[in-house]
Design a protein around this motif. Structure first.
Motif: not given
Length: 467
Positions: A7-11, A22-30, A271-286
């Protein structure tokens, strides 16, 4: 948090080294805490809350309160929802401007369904479906509490819908996925992740889309959504929908300050991607697509209509008493009928489609259940108390304190004022209906649904989310 190496390599390959860190750090946060207000029930303000910019009724809270012990949550005044998922409000607000019939295919537990029902124009119908029976019951509970009568909840597989034909103006497919975007909230998603599971997911997603594509009207909208990061389940599937099923990918107007990420697969479609290190929320694709052609119906997906396994009416079948029409604010806009031992009101403008749904699908609940036949008496249903279509002054009302409201929601005994009339009484908290009791004089029988009761034994101090 330890992530699978693949997962780490692919992402990292998808995002680049700097963005991955930055994403890895965000995933470790609250995770952030956010709610969405039901404006059909609550019109006040929220103290110390910040708006979710892409959702008209979404708010970030500074901390996570004990939601279970807030009576207004149980009254349907708001829903606890992850903020990125609220982007659906922006999509529907931009593209659905007149009465529509919408299917939320993979709807449990109900976050996007309750949002859709609020965002859809007046007079619309939402069919919210969940294939897993237990989750369908949770979906029905949450939509019942939300209170909009223009809803039908079904418990079916995607292929069960194929035979309906093109009846939906909008279909939301928030498809089952590998769940990478929920890693910091769900440790199980981390432990179950594998490249093999990713491959199974994107193939299953295409099967789901193929099954429901014949149900979307030509020119209708397909909203495709996942809560994962990889391109196979996201951009690659959107490209497949457009090329194989026949669709145009549509843009959504977004503010650059929202930090929503665009296409990461090299394609030109939006397309619209939400990443936790960029937006306050979880991961989403729409992604939003407009159907431009009808693909051939997938072979072997049609099923025969379900046979009615309900009870046959006896010599004296139950009838809906005329006075029940007065329990609704706009009684003339509903078709009233008895289903089993329940009196049900369904929006008259969609009654024909409702009949088709009942012929072919398993309908868990629909419209407003007005009452249930108990022995020799019609007992007002909890669905009626929750409905925004209920004329609450049709019943005596008793306002409960916070402690009394929690006791009621735990299905404990409630003491009413001595001057309260006997019979069915609607109990409220801060003026919002919580449900019914039956006052028999020396006591009041608590009619709150047994399966919905608060089970926790500890009650914190009153902590108001809505002021």
């Amino acid at each position: 948090m330890d992530f699978p190496l693949e997962f780490v390599e692919r992402t990292r390959l998808l995002l680049g080294d700097e963005e991955w860190k930055k994403l890895e750090a965000a995933l470790a946060g609250e995770p952030s805490v956010s709610i969405r207000v039901n404006r059909k029930k609550y019109g006040g303000a929220l103290a110390d809350a910040l708006p979710v910019p892409w959702c008209r009724d979404g708010y970030y809270l500074p901390s996570r309160p004990a939601f279970t012990f807030d009576p207004l949550l149980h009254a349907g005044c708001y829903y606890v929802q992850e903020a990125a998922s609220m982007f659906l409000d922006k999509v529907l607000g931009e593209y659905v401007t007149s009465e529509a019939v919408m299917l939320d295919l993979c709807a449990a537990p109900g976050g996007k369904s309750t949002l859709a029902r609020s965002a859809l124009p007046e007079g619309s119908l939402l069919v919210a479906n969940e294939i897993v029976r237990a989750r369908a019951q949770v979906l029905a509970e949450n939509l019942t509490k939300w209170g909009n009568p223009g809803v039908a909840v079904t418990n079916n597989a995607p292929e069960d819908f194929t035979e309906l034909g093109p009846v939906f103006d909008v279909i939301l497919t928030d498809v089952p996925c590998s769940g990478e975007g929920m890693f910091r909230k769900d440790e199980t998603a981390v432990s179950e992740w594998s490249t093999g599971n990713v491959a199974l997911c994107w193939q299953r997603q295409r099967d789901i889309l193929s099954a429901v594509w014949p149900c979307l009207k030509e020119g209708g909208l397909l909203i495709y959504s996942t809560c994962t990061f990889n391109r196979e389940e996201n951009e690659d599937n959107v490209a497949w929908i457009a090329g194989e099923l026949g669709a145009e990918v549509l843009p959504v107007g977004v503010d650059p300050d929202w930090n929503i990420t665009a296409n990461l697969a090299g394609g030109e479609f939006p397309v619209y991607r939400f990443f936790p290190h960029k937006t306050a929320g979880e991961g989403l694709f729409m992604a939003v697509l407009r159907k431009t052609s009808d693909a051939d119906e997938p072979a072997g997906r049609c099923r025969k209509p379900r046979k009615d396994k309900g009870k046959k009416p006896g010599k004296n079948p139950l009838k809906v008493p005329k006075e029940m029409g007065d329990w609704l604010l706009a009684g003339g806009r509903f078709r009233l009928e008895v289903e089993g031992e329940c009196a049900v009101a369904f929006p008259a403008s969609h009654a024909d489609l409702y009949d088709r749904l009942k012929e072919r699908l398993k309908v868990v609940c629909a419209g407003v259940t007005l009452a249930e036949w108990k022995g020799k008496d019609w007992q007002p249903a909890h669905s009626l108390a929750m409905s925004t279509g209920c004329r609450c002054d049709a019943f005596p009302q008793a306002e409960l304190s916070y402690k009394e409201a929690i006791a009621y929601l735990r299905k404990e005994a409630v003491v009413l004022p001595s001057d309260m009339p006997r019979g069915y009484v609607m109990v409220t908290f801060r003026g919002h209906p919580l449900g019914f009791v039956k006052n028999v004089g020396n006591r009041a029988n608590n009619l709150y649904p047994q399966e919905w009761r608060i089970r926790s034994g500890s009650v914190p101090e009153q902590e108001e989310v809505l002021k």
